[in-house]
Scaffold this active site. Structure first.
Site, PDB file in Angstrom:
ATOM      1  N   ASP A   1       0.812  -1.215   0.000  1.00 35.44           N
ATOM      2  CA  ASP A   1       0.000   0.000   0.000  1.00 35.44           C
ATOM      3  C   ASP A   1       0.845   1.265   0.000  1.00 35.44           C
ATOM      4  O   ASP A   1       2.067   1.212   0.187  1.00 35.44           O
ATOM      5  CB  ASP A   1      -0.960  -0.001   1.199  1.00 35.44           C
ATOM      6  CG  ASP A   1      -0.291  -0.443   2.506  1.00 35.44           C
ATOM      7  OD1 ASP A   1       0.953  -0.407   2.574  1.00 35.44           O
ATOM      8  OD2 ASP A   1      -1.010  -0.808   3.440  1.00 35.44           O
TER       9      ASP A   1
ATOM     10  N   HIS B   1      -6.904  -4.800  10.372  1.00 36.57           N
ATOM     11  CA  HIS B   1      -6.687  -4.582   8.933  1.00 36.57           C
ATOM     12  C   HIS B   1      -5.428  -5.295   8.440  1.00 36.57           C
ATOM     13  O   HIS B   1      -4.489  -5.527   9.202  1.00 36.57           O
ATOM     14  CB  HIS B   1      -6.706  -3.090   8.566  1.00 36.57           C
ATOM     15  CG  HIS B   1      -5.507  -2.292   8.956  1.00 36.57           C
ATOM     16  ND1 HIS B   1      -5.563  -0.933   9.169  1.00 36.57           N
ATOM     17  CD2 HIS B   1      -4.202  -2.630   9.173  1.00 36.57           C
ATOM     18  CE1 HIS B   1      -4.363  -0.494   9.483  1.00 36.57           C
ATOM     19  NE2 HIS B   1      -3.520  -1.504   9.494  1.00 36.57           N
TER      20      HIS B   1
ATOM     21  N   ASN C   1      -7.080  -2.794  14.443  1.00 37.72           N
ATOM     22  CA  ASN C   1      -8.481  -3.087  14.090  1.00 37.72           C
ATOM     23  C   ASN C   1      -8.587  -4.303  13.172  1.00 37.72           C
ATOM     24  O   ASN C   1      -9.627  -4.547  12.575  1.00 37.72           O
ATOM     25  CB  ASN C   1      -9.138  -1.860  13.433  1.00 37.72           C
ATOM     26  CG  ASN C   1      -8.445  -1.471  12.130  1.00 37.72           C
ATOM     27  OD1 ASN C   1      -7.499  -2.132  11.693  1.00 37.72           O
ATOM     28  ND2 ASN C   1      -8.922  -0.404  11.500  1.00 37.72           N
TER      29      ASN C   1
ATOM     30  N   GLU D   1      -9.489  -1.919   5.617  1.00 36.60           N
ATOM     31  CA  GLU D   1     -10.094  -1.657   6.920  1.00 36.60           C
ATOM     32  C   GLU D   1     -11.319  -2.555   7.109  1.00 36.60           C
ATOM     33  O   GLU D   1     -11.809  -3.156   6.141  1.00 36.60           O
ATOM     34  CB  GLU D   1     -10.500  -0.177   6.994  1.00 36.60           C
ATOM     35  CG  GLU D   1      -9.342   0.808   6.783  1.00 36.60           C
ATOM     36  CD  GLU D   1      -8.421   0.956   7.998  1.00 36.60           C
ATOM     37  OE1 GLU D   1      -8.195  -0.029   8.728  1.00 36.60           O
ATOM     38  OE2 GLU D   1      -7.900   2.077   8.198  1.00 36.60           O
TER      39      GLU D   1
HETATM   40  P1  PGA Z   1       2.292  -1.487  12.604  1.00 33.91           P
HETATM   41  O1  PGA Z   1       1.180  -1.592  11.499  1.00 33.91           O
HETATM   42  O2  PGA Z   1       3.287  -2.538  12.283  1.00 33.91           O
HETATM   43  O3  PGA Z   1       2.846  -0.107  12.443  1.00 33.91           O
HETATM   44  O4  PGA Z   1       1.624  -1.714  13.912  1.00 33.91           O
HETATM   45  C1  PGA Z   1       0.728  -2.857  11.144  1.00 33.91           C
HETATM   46  C2  PGA Z   1      -0.340  -2.699  10.103  1.00 33.91           C
HETATM   47  O5  PGA Z   1      -1.070  -1.710  10.151  1.00 33.91           O
HETATM   48  O6  PGA Z   1      -0.440  -3.594   9.244  1.00 33.91           O
END
Ligand code: PGA
Length: 264
Positions: free
Chosen positions: A75, A146, A144, A151
């Protein structure tokens, strides 16, 4: 408590004492796959979680070689290019690509600055299939649930597209942005369907903030509320996590192997 429907796969679970040990194990697996297939296509993730994996890959730079490897990142923020320090293009250059012998023409990140984002998303999706698909997809997991920037509510057959980020995701990523700068509210992300097309998937989750999401993904219902639960529709997923992220998981089928717990 919700029990797991029988027709969904149980990802292989590997629990390590520390995030460092889990990250080393992921780096070992990446190395193994790169040695077995030097022109492997790897799907890459950004965020705080995989940083240590990239550090370990840089420490091993040269062996294995990245020369023939192709990479597709999950992404990118809409509106940011590689010169912005919070962009995922900047992150990849800074943490990995600038330090290994990868061919820049074989590294791909969704173009968040494209004038026609829909066309850019379609082109990204097409390039993944035209180049033979992703062999190994590396994933983190959001608080959450994702995966990529898919999301809650994202369809499990979704493809690369522009998405709105939730307030919790924007808040979680805000520290990456310079003081006073508003993080983008939208991003381009591979879809859940794109991710599930990968031949093998590795999810890395570390720290207590991921315990609830990991529990929902592995032991809650397979539904749109927890995007990572879609991984149970795939038959070759390995979850690498530390004790803190695994705090809520059942361990009935696991045995201790010295550096952590793995399927018996
Ligand atoms: P993070 O993000 O490693 O910064 O916690 C993980 C994600 O959002 O996939």
């Amino acid at each position: 408590m919700t029990s797991m429907p029988r027709d969904f796969a149980r990802p292989t679970l590997r629990i390590f004492k520390t995030a460092e040990m889990a990250s080393t194990a992921v780096a070992d697996l990446l190395e193994q796959r790169m040695v077995a297939k030097p022109d492997i296509t790897i799907g890459l993730a950004t965020g705080a979680t995989p940083r240590l994996v990239y550090t370990k890959m840089v420490e091993r730079a040269g062996a294995p070689s990245w020369r023939s490897v192709r990479c597709f990142n999950l992404d990118e923020y809409v509106g940011l290019d590689a010169s912005h320090p919070a962009s995922f293009a900047y992150y990849m250059n800074d943490l990995l690509f600038d330090h290994v012998d990868v061919d820049p023409r074989r590294t791909h990140i969704p173009d968040g600055t494209a004038l026609d984002l829909e066309a850019a998303a379609k082109a990204y999706e097409a390039l993944i299939s035209e180049t033979g698909g992703i062999d190994l997809q590396l994933l983190g997991i959001g608080r959450n649930g994702h995966i990529g920037f898919n999301e809650p509510g994202s369809e499990h057959d979704s493809r690369t597209r522009q998405v709105e980020l939730t307030p919790s995701t924007i808040a979680a990523n805000a520290p990456d942005f310079p003081e006073g700068e508003e993080p983008p509210a939208t991003a381009l992300t591979m879809g859940i369907g794109t991710i599930l097309d990968a031949r093998e998937i590795v999810l890395l989750a570390t720290g207590p903030a991921k315990a609830e999401a990991l529990y929902a993904a592995l032991e809650g219902p397979v539904d749109l509320d927890c995007p990572a639960s879609a991984l149970r529709k795939h038959s070759a997923v390995t979850v690498f996590c530390d004790e803190a992220a695994a705090a809520r998981l059942k361990r009935d089928n696991l045995s201790f192997t010295g550096d952590g717990y793995a399927a018996a």
